[in-house]
Design an enzyme around this catalytic site. Sequence first.
Site, short mmCIF file in Angstrom:
data_model
loop_
_atom_site.label_atom_id
_atom_site.label_comp_id
_atom_site.label_asym_id
_atom_site.label_seq_id
_atom_site.Cartn_x
_atom_site.Cartn_y
_atom_site.Cartn_z
N GLY A 15 0.84 -1.20 0.00
CA GLY A 15 0.00 0.00 0.00
C GLY A 15 0.87 1.24 0.00
N GLY A 121 4.73 -7.26 3.83
CA GLY A 121 4.44 -8.15 2.69
C GLY A 121 5.57 -8.09 1.68
N ILE A 143 2.11 3.36 6.60
CA ILE A 143 1.44 4.23 7.59
C ILE A 143 1.22 3.47 8.89
CG2 ILE A 143 0.27 5.66 5.86
CD1 ILE A 143 -2.35 4.13 6.64
N ASP A 144 1.19 2.13 8.83
CA ASP A 144 0.82 1.33 10.00
C ASP A 144 1.90 1.29 11.08
OD1 ASP A 144 -1.38 0.70 8.43
OD2 ASP A 144 -0.54 -1.20 7.75
N ARG A 179 -22.83 14.42 21.02
CA ARG A 179 -22.84 13.06 20.48
C ARG A 179 -21.59 12.28 20.88
NH1 ARG A 179 -24.41 14.77 14.35
NH2 ARG A 179 -26.64 14.40 14.51
N GLY A 187 -4.32 0.74 10.22
CA GLY A 187 -3.23 0.21 11.04
C GLY A 187 -3.12 -1.30 11.03
N GLU A 239 -8.71 -0.06 13.22
CA GLU A 239 -9.53 -0.99 12.41
C GLU A 239 -9.39 -2.43 12.90
OE1 GLU A 239 -8.22 -0.72 8.32
OE2 GLU A 239 -6.18 -1.35 8.81
N GLN A 291 -5.82 8.75 4.95
CA GLN A 291 -4.62 8.64 5.80
C GLN A 291 -3.37 8.28 4.99
OE1 GLN A 291 -5.99 6.38 9.69
NE2 GLN A 291 -7.34 5.94 7.99
N ARG A 292 -3.57 7.70 3.81
CA ARG A 292 -2.42 7.30 3.00
C ARG A 292 -2.02 8.38 2.00
NH1 ARG A 292 -3.60 1.16 1.72
NH2 ARG A 292 -3.51 1.82 -0.44
#
Length: 365
Positions: A15, A121, A143-144, A179, A187, A239, A291-292
């Site tokens: 990614g 990966g 990013i993770d 709220r 991540g 996530e 975020q990416r």
Amino acid sequence: MAHKIKTIAVMTGGGDCPGLNAVIRAVTKTAINKYGIKVWGIEDGFLGIIENRLRPLSYKDVSHILEVGGTILGSNNTTNPTKYPVKNKIGEVVFKDMSKECYRTLRQKKIDALICIGGDGTMTSAAKLAGKELAIIGVPKTIDNDLWGTDFTFGFNTAVATATDAIDKLRTTASAHHRIMVVEVMGRYAGWIALYAGIAGGSDVILIPEIPYKLDKVCDFIKQRNKWGKTYTIITVAEGAKEVGGEMVVRRTVAYSPEAIRLGGIADKLAGQIEMTLGLEARSVTLGYVQRGGRPTAHDRVLATSFGHAALELVMSGQKNRLVVLKNNKISSVPLSQVAGKVRNVPVDSSLILAAREVNTCFGD
Ligand code: F6P
């Protein structure tokens, strides 16, 4: 050793994240400027090696890309070069090891070394491809921030800045409407983005995969806040977060991808459960790919430039099959084989979690 390297190639796999172009630029400029060697850019990660899609990179090609997100080379997170789907004679999908095809492509272009910019990966595949035939140097991106062996990957700082900015914005609307706002960040199986952005954005609740949560603890904390007169609550959820005894929420599976599972949907689920339990209004936001994207922060540009430069220096000093890392604020390297297949999670006893707890952040445990 230096005199032996005449040609190198660079690729971006997995990614994308902000800072990839800064590494490509650092590698290429150092290669041309300092060593006068030739650089090939591989298109779309390992797929580009298999399909023989390479293009020469000139000094001009890498000018004015430092501040640009994405990657000028393209990327791909579904290709595993040692387990590549092909159709057999009767049209069935079977998996083929394409290492020989990769070596052939690289030999044709007289490439002496390959710089792989990627996450776990890409590094796992790179470790399998690396060997007698090919010198590979890895550069840690994602990013993770979950790559084993390095304290930080580039791309993470920018993603945290983006998520923090979003949390700041969501706070004003959550406060106006009294709220509960549940913000889902990426991540994968690690909670780094949620932890950093949650702390930076002053989230009341942070939920990460490393600390499975209990719904009743989260609801009790919201009720307690209401008693204190706080009429809104910000929850930042990774996530990959899950309830004690529960499962991570899977958004989809991607056929033939080395890592098939794509997480997503926990914020929706949690907001619904909180509304049901407390009868209070809750909304969910999944930040997703924003975020990416975008311009890398100054921090990520500096880290990416240092990593790219260090990778080229490792290649030129004859090093093989290593990953450039940042350890205790110093650039060094570790063997690629040590990194393959591992995930770097947030240590649950980290001082950051302790600090967050002591400013009254709830982790749902
Ligand atoms: O690894 C980076 C990342 O953005 C993860 O945070 C996320 O889970 C995954 O990639 C999404 O993958 P894809 O781009 O295939 O949807």
